[in-house]
Design an enzyme around this catalytic site. Structure first.
Site, short mmCIF file in Angstrom:
data_model
loop_
_atom_site.label_atom_id
_atom_site.label_comp_id
_atom_site.label_asym_id
_atom_site.label_seq_id
_atom_site.Cartn_x
_atom_site.Cartn_y
_atom_site.Cartn_z
N ASN A 1 -18.58 -7.12 1.75
CA ASN A 1 -17.35 -7.87 1.96
C ASN A 1 -16.64 -8.23 0.67
O ASN A 1 -15.43 -8.48 0.68
CB ASN A 1 -17.68 -9.14 2.75
CG ASN A 1 -16.55 -10.15 2.72
OD1 ASN A 1 -15.55 -10.01 3.42
ND2 ASN A 1 -16.69 -11.18 1.87
N TYR B 1 -5.03 -1.92 -3.02
CA TYR B 1 -6.03 -2.42 -2.07
C TYR B 1 -6.38 -1.37 -1.02
O TYR B 1 -7.55 -1.11 -0.74
CB TYR B 1 -5.48 -3.68 -1.40
CG TYR B 1 -6.29 -4.21 -0.24
CD1 TYR B 1 -7.44 -4.95 -0.46
CD2 TYR B 1 -5.88 -3.97 1.08
CE1 TYR B 1 -8.18 -5.44 0.60
CE2 TYR B 1 -6.62 -4.47 2.14
CZ TYR B 1 -7.76 -5.19 1.90
OH TYR B 1 -8.49 -5.68 2.96
N ASP C 1 -8.71 -17.22 2.20
CA ASP C 1 -8.13 -17.49 0.88
C ASP C 1 -7.17 -16.37 0.48
O ASP C 1 -6.12 -16.62 -0.12
CB ASP C 1 -9.23 -17.63 -0.17
CG ASP C 1 -10.06 -18.88 0.02
OD1 ASP C 1 -9.73 -19.67 0.92
OD2 ASP C 1 -11.04 -19.07 -0.72
#
Length: 266
Positions: A101, A172, A209
């Site tokens: 993760n 990403y 977050d």
């Protein structure tokens, strides 16, 4: 035939409460939700963190007999090996289940992202290294213990931006796309060892977050376009990780499950 006798005729499929689970980047956000889900299911959990020491220790303190917070940068292979050795000594058993993760420093802020003109190799390299090197280190460090147990589960965290780049986060998405490739090739390599390798690809989660900088209007737009008419939560995403780790998924490997409320059809 009972469920227990049916499962016993297949390769080892440890129930969740017999697994030792490493969740990387578990000090906060999605990782913390995944770690908490496995703890709630009775597993022993290594709460890995890089910087979030207070949050990781607080999470581990919720179930101190079955949780251990360990600091390690997943991009450091030696640190990852040391973390797994610490976990084995603490729990008296090797890690059986790895949840990759950990995410390099990143914020889902479409206004601040590098567009096609501004994108640099350094942007791409940061994500490719953080996502793929981190996963590689964690998997390789756990392999000996998984083979010793005759059982292993690897679950990689991906993204639905492969299929629907509603916001083109080039760096990403490139890192996660490479991780999908590793998921499928590792599944092929490790299947004979009774180690499954799968990916869970979420959309924008409400809220972590990383998605804290996302405007409410974006969440609302996504919700309006899902069959569920809402944005998936980190807790709902974590449910899918439990499924892939459980005996019920013992014949599932090399798969990419999109968990985004039905926004994307893979």
């Amino acid at each position: 035939m009972s469920t227990a006798s049916h499962l016993s005729s297949s390769p080892v499929a440890l129930p969740l409460d017999q697994q030792v689970v490493l969740v990387t980047g578990a000090g906060r956000g999605l990782g913390a939700s995944i770690a908490r889900a496995f703890l709630n299911a009775g597993a022993r959990v290594v709460v890995n963190y890089r910087n979030s020491v207070d949050a990781a220790n607080a999470l581990a303190a919720e179930v101190p007999e079955r949780a251990l917070a360990v600091q390690a940068d997943v991009c450091d292979a030696e640190a990852v090996k040391a973390m797994l050795a610490t976990a084995r000594e603490h729990f008296g058993a090797p890690v059986t289940t790895v949840i990759n993760n950990a995410l390099p420093d990143f914020s889902f802020n479409g206004d601040a992202r590098p567009n096609a003109d501004a994108l640099t190799w350094e942007h791409l390299e940061q994500q490719l290294k953080g996502v793929n090197q981190g996963a590689l280190n964690a998997i390789q460090a756990a392999l000996a213990g998984m083979r010793e147990q005759g059982f292993g589960r690897v679950i990689n965290v991906g993204t639905n931006l492969f299929q629907n780049p509603i916001v083109p986060y080039h760096d990403y998405t490139a890192g996660k796309a490479a991780l999908l490739s590793l998921t499928r090739t590792f599944a092929h390599d490790l299947g004979p060892d009774n180690i499954t390798v799968n990916m869970i690809s979420g959309g924008l989660l409400r809220t972590t977050d990383a998605s804290a900088a996302t405007p409410d209007a974006v969440f609302d737009l996504i919700a309006a376009n899902t069959p569920l008419r809402r944005v998936v939560t980190p807790e709902e995403f974590a449910d899918a990780a439990l499924m892939f780790a459980s005996p019920w998924s013992r014949a599932v490997t090399g798969q990419n499950l999109v968990v985004d409320g039905g926004l994307v059809k893979d």
